[in-house]
Design a protein around this motif. Sequence first.
Motif: not given
Lengths: 115, 112
Positions: B35, B37, B40-43, B45, B88
């Motif tokens: 993933y 990121q 300041g944002r989401g992950l 895929h 990640f």
Amino acid sequence: EAGVVQSPRYKIIEKKQPVAFWCNPISGHNTLYWYLQNLGQGPELLIRYENEEAVDDSQLPKDRFSAERLKGVDSTLKIQPAELGDSAVYLCASSSSLESQETQYFGPGTRLLVL
Amino acid sequence: SQQGEEDPQALSIQEGENATMNCSYKTSINNLQWYRQNSGRGLVHLILIRSNEREKHSGRLRVTLDTSKKSSSLLITASRAADTASYFCATARRGSNYKLTFGKGTLLTVNP
């Protein structure tokens, strides 16, 4: 297709106050997850829902955290009372049984600061 | 506890160079995922590789998996400034596609 929606994006509260986070998953996704992400760390699962049922809440600190997913769509995560150590990013994700639940789609997160 | 451990913790390269990140894990897995990121944002895929696969490609991404060494690598070729992010790895343990365990991530900085 709209992604996972979370609100608010940012929240600042004083310790001992309650706080709630809201999540709207991708339409049709039956599985919903709440994660906690501390600074410099990867996300850690708090709770997983299958439809409206919490099927894995083993990592949820139940003394102060609660969650619900009424009607198996939107979900709310609550902390009451909040502590300084709860400052983190709270991420919501969803997945679909049509994709074998393999891929989780994350929202932008709610960044919580407890003063 | 962290299942995946990324290496290095931080990586700084010039635009156009390749970036390689590694991930090690401890238990048997169903699949391993990467993933991204942004700050300041989401992950987001990127790519999934199953335990019976050894290599997978997606655009400028190449992932390898060595189950005997319990390790994976993510290669980003011809990097761009927009690739600057934390990366990640996440593992789904054998018997469960649901429970992902994430590492601490690699912070990649691509300098223009």
